[in-house]
Enzyme design. Structure first.
Site, PDB file in Angstrom:
ATOM      1  N   HIS A   1     -78.249  38.038 -25.726  1.00 24.41           N
ATOM      2  CA  HIS A   1     -77.848  38.961 -25.783  1.00 24.41           C
ATOM      3  C   HIS A   1     -78.214  39.782 -26.361  1.00 24.41           C
ATOM      4  CE1 HIS A   1     -74.220  41.044 -27.448  1.00 24.41           C
ATOM      5  NE2 HIS A   1     -74.404  41.496 -26.456  1.00 24.41           N
TER       6      HIS A   1
ATOM      7  N   HIS B   1     -79.671  48.599 -30.094  1.00 27.35           N
ATOM      8  CA  HIS B   1     -78.515  47.597 -30.911  1.00 27.35           C
ATOM      9  C   HIS B   1     -78.289  49.081 -31.834  1.00 27.35           C
ATOM     10  CE1 HIS B   1     -75.561  44.587 -31.033  1.00 27.35           C
ATOM     11  NE2 HIS B   1     -75.237  45.645 -29.907  1.00 27.35           N
TER      12      HIS B   1
END
Length: 312
Positions: free
Chosen positions: A30, A107
């Protein structure tokens, strides 16, 4: 600590070489590139104006928090490959006001490694491991124009060449892919992909958006009751903390949250079964895939297919 499983596909029992990849248990990462976030990079444009203002005024507080909670991995892409990861969640963007065509992973903030140099490392690794298949899921694409999409896709085709498995390929077994020399299934979550046979559509990612193991498990079990999607799909074991939780727990991080919930997630994971049944799992992704022994556990689930075939 995760041990090396760098050639696990080529060492699977021959009885599994004719099982579709969509029915195998495959370890995934992930937010695979968050190990190289650039501390000093700008926030991605999708962050709120309020958070942007907060970051500008109080960066001495916001930046350490961003780093602690946006970092989901601590191993390089080559190390993740060698540990057995075969699905990579890759969130891609172009920096605002950057005159170059360089793309980065994101991110909350951007990485310091570019997309092309990272995927070049993947291509090099695959040369040394010709029977290993990877699934690259490219998504988000913040700030990327049609022109940049075309340029990036051209770079991908040049980089992986004949290793790219076309989406029209119907026989997705290891034996068939090895015979054709295909090693890369490239999912591209954008309308720009439609005209390219080398690019696959977006792969569903089941994301619980919960900060406890039980919350994640309840969500994934609920989805199992609905029946598995067609083709590839990802079950995310990753935890998510909201900003209220982060503010109230300044000494914690995503790493500590992951570790404190791991035993409960591990017990649930060991009970899962791959295959074509409605309640079966396929790709299973998580955070901190080096310190947490996700790969060996997920790969080990494929032994259940052998037992199942022996009974039938």
């Amino acid at each position: 600590m995760e041990r090396s499983c760098q050639d696990w596909m080529s060492t699977l029992p021959e009885e599994l070489w004719d099982v579709p990849l969509t029915d195998l248990a495959i370890p995934g990462s992930h937010d695979a590139m968050s190990y190289c976030l650039d501390y000093n990079s700008p926030l991605v444009p999708s962050e709120s104006d309020f958070f942007r203002l907060l970051d500008r005024l109080f960066s001495c507080f916001t930046r350490p928090a961003i780093f602690k909670w946006a970092t989901t991995q601590d191993r390089s892409v080559e190390e993740q490959l060698s540990m057995g990861i075969r699905f990579f969640d890759l969130r891609i963007a172009h920096k605002p006001n950057d005159p170059s065509s360089d793309l980065y992973f994101t991110h909350v903030i951007y990485t310091h490694l570019t997309v092309v140099e990272t995927l070049s490392s993947v291509a090099t690794w695959l040369e040394s491991h010709p029977k290993e298949i990877v699934i690259l899921a490219c998504s988000h694409f913040e700030g990327i124009s049609d022109k940049l999409h075309i340029s990036f896709i051209s770079s991908l085709k040049k980089l992986f060449g004949s290793k790219l498995c076309p989406r029209k390929e119907s026989d997705l077994t290891l034996r068939s892919l090895w015979a054709s020399g295909y090693q890369v299934i490239l999912s591209y979550e954008s309308q720009a992909a439609a005209r390219y046979q080398e690019l696959w559509p977006a792969i569903p990612y089941l994301w619980a958006n919960k900060q406890t193991a039980q919350g994640v498990i309840s969500y994934l079990d609920w989805n199992k009751d609905l029946g598995r999607p067609e083709g590839f799909f990802v079950s995310g074991l990753n935890l998510t903390a909201d900003r209220c939780y982060i503010t109230k727990n300044p000494k914690q991080s995503l790493r500590t949250l992951t570790f404190s919930n791991w035993e409960c997630l591990r017990r649930w994971l060991e009970e899962q079964v791959p295959g074509s049944d409605p309640k079966s799992l396929n790709i299973i992704a998580g955070d901190f895939v080096g310190p947490v022994p996700l790969c060996s556990l997920v790969i080990g689930l494929n032994k259940k297919l052998l037992r199942k075939n022996a009974v039938s």
